[in-house]
Design a protein around this motif. Structure first.
Motif, short mmCIF file in Angstrom:
data_model
loop_
_atom_site.label_atom_id
_atom_site.label_comp_id
_atom_site.label_asym_id
_atom_site.label_seq_id
_atom_site.Cartn_x
_atom_site.Cartn_y
_atom_site.Cartn_z
N ARG A 87 0.85 -1.19 0.00
CA ARG A 87 0.00 0.00 0.00
C ARG A 87 0.89 1.24 0.00
NH1 ARG A 87 -4.98 -2.05 1.29
NH2 ARG A 87 -4.89 -4.16 2.14
N ALA A 88 0.67 2.10 -0.98
CA ALA A 88 1.45 3.34 -1.08
C ALA A 88 0.52 4.44 -1.56
CB ALA A 88 2.62 3.17 -2.03
N GLY A 89 0.09 5.27 -0.62
CA GLY A 89 -0.78 6.39 -0.97
C GLY A 89 -2.09 5.94 -1.57
N ASP A 90 -2.36 6.35 -2.80
CA ASP A 90 -3.63 6.05 -3.45
C ASP A 90 -3.53 4.83 -4.37
OD1 ASP A 90 -2.05 7.16 -5.41
OD2 ASP A 90 -3.61 8.46 -6.22
N ARG A 91 -2.57 3.94 -4.09
CA ARG A 91 -2.39 2.76 -4.95
C ARG A 91 -2.05 1.53 -4.09
NH1 ARG A 91 0.51 2.12 -10.62
NH2 ARG A 91 1.43 0.08 -10.38
N VAL A 92 -2.73 0.44 -4.39
CA VAL A 92 -2.43 -0.85 -3.76
C VAL A 92 -1.91 -1.76 -4.87
CG1 VAL A 92 -3.38 -2.83 -2.52
CG2 VAL A 92 -4.26 -0.54 -2.05
N THR A 93 -0.78 -2.40 -4.61
CA THR A 93 -0.19 -3.32 -5.57
C THR A 93 -0.28 -4.72 -4.98
OG1 THR A 93 1.32 -1.58 -6.29
CG2 THR A 93 1.86 -3.83 -6.94
N ILE A 94 -0.83 -5.65 -5.77
CA ILE A 94 -1.07 -7.02 -5.32
C ILE A 94 -0.22 -7.96 -6.17
CG2 ILE A 94 -2.81 -8.80 -4.92
CD1 ILE A 94 -4.23 -5.54 -5.75
N SER A 95 0.64 -8.74 -5.53
CA SER A 95 1.47 -9.73 -6.23
C SER A 95 0.86 -11.11 -6.01
CB SER A 95 2.90 -9.72 -5.71
OG SER A 95 3.48 -8.45 -5.93
N LEU A 96 0.63 -11.82 -7.11
CA LEU A 96 0.01 -13.14 -7.06
C LEU A 96 0.91 -14.20 -7.68
CD1 LEU A 96 -3.52 -12.20 -8.45
CD2 LEU A 96 -2.81 -12.30 -6.06
N GLU A 97 0.84 -15.41 -7.14
CA GLU A 97 1.44 -16.58 -7.76
C GLU A 97 0.29 -17.52 -8.06
OE1 GLU A 97 4.61 -18.37 -5.53
OE2 GLU A 97 5.45 -16.42 -5.01
N VAL A 98 0.18 -17.94 -9.32
CA VAL A 98 -0.95 -18.75 -9.75
C VAL A 98 -0.44 -19.94 -10.55
CG1 VAL A 98 -3.15 -18.77 -11.00
CG2 VAL A 98 -2.36 -16.66 -9.90
N LEU A 99 -1.01 -21.11 -10.29
CA LEU A 99 -0.71 -22.31 -11.06
C LEU A 99 -1.94 -22.65 -11.87
CD1 LEU A 99 1.05 -24.79 -11.76
CD2 LEU A 99 0.02 -25.93 -9.79
N THR A 100 -1.79 -22.69 -13.19
CA THR A 100 -2.89 -23.12 -14.06
C THR A 100 -2.54 -24.47 -14.66
OG1 THR A 100 -1.99 -21.91 -15.98
CG2 THR A 100 -3.66 -20.79 -14.65
N VAL A 101 -3.57 -25.29 -14.85
CA VAL A 101 -3.40 -26.63 -15.41
C VAL A 101 -4.29 -26.73 -16.64
CG1 VAL A 101 -3.74 -29.08 -14.97
CG2 VAL A 101 -2.91 -27.60 -13.14
N GLU A 102 -3.72 -27.29 -17.71
CA GLU A 102 -4.50 -27.46 -18.93
C GLU A 102 -5.51 -28.59 -18.74
OE1 GLU A 102 -1.73 -28.10 -22.14
OE2 GLU A 102 -0.75 -26.18 -21.79
N GLU A 103 -6.75 -28.36 -19.18
CA GLU A 103 -7.76 -29.40 -19.13
C GLU A 103 -7.48 -30.43 -20.20
OE1 GLU A 103 -11.46 -27.28 -19.54
OE2 GLU A 103 -11.75 -27.35 -17.37
N GLY A 104 -7.90 -31.66 -19.97
CA GLY A 104 -7.73 -32.72 -20.98
C GLY A 104 -8.44 -32.39 -22.26
N ARG A 105 -7.99 -32.92 -23.31
CA ARG A 105 -8.55 -32.63 -24.63
C ARG A 105 -9.77 -33.48 -24.89
NH1 ARG A 105 -5.11 -28.95 -25.26
NH2 ARG A 105 -2.94 -29.27 -25.49
#
Length: 105
Positions: A87-105
Motif C-alpha cells: 500500500r502506497a498512498g492512493d495505490r495498492v499493488t497485489i502480487s500473485l502466484e498462480v498455477l494453471t493446469v490445462e484441461e484434458g482434450r
C-alpha cells in the motif's frame, strides 16, 4: 490455426473481471509465466502484479482470491496465492502466484 488466448491472457481477463464485479477495478501492471508439468498434468506458473485504488471492497476481494472460482477456457486455476500486498498512498499493488493446469482434450 490459432487456439485462442493463452492461459496468461485468460487469467488476466478473469482477474480483472472478478475485481470489477467486486466493485474494485484492478489492472494488470506486470506478468510473467513459465511452463510447468508433473507426471500427469501440464500447465504454467504465473507471477502477476495488479494495481488498484485502496478500498474496503478491494481488501475483501484480495482476502477472497485464494478461494475464488476463476473460469478459464481449457485451463483450471489449481492454486492461487496472494504473495504480497503493498500500500502506497492512493495505490495498492497485489502480487500473485498462480498455477494453471490445462484441461484434458
Amino acid at each position: 490455426m490459432s487456439r485462442g488466448p493463452d492461459a496468461e491472457a485468460l487469467l488476466r481477463r478473469a482477474l480483472e473481471a472478478s475485481a470489477e464485479a467486486a466493485g474494485c477495478p484492478a489492472a494488470l501492471v506486470a506478468s510473467d509465466w513459465t511452463r510447468w508439468a508433473s507426471a500427469t498434468f501440464t500447465g504454467a506458473r504465473h507471477l502477476l502484479t495488479l494495481a488498484a485504488p485502496p478500498s474496503a471492497a478491494l481488501d475483501a476481494w484480495i482476502a477472497g482470491l485464494p478461494d475464488a472460482e476463476l473460469r478459464l477456457r481449457r485451463h483450471l486455476v489449481a492454486d492461487l496465492v496472494v504473495d504480497h500486498v503493498r500500500r502506497a498512498g492512493d495505490r495498492v499493488t497485489i502480487s500473485l502466484e498462480v498455477l494453471t493446469v490445462e484441461e484434458g482434450r
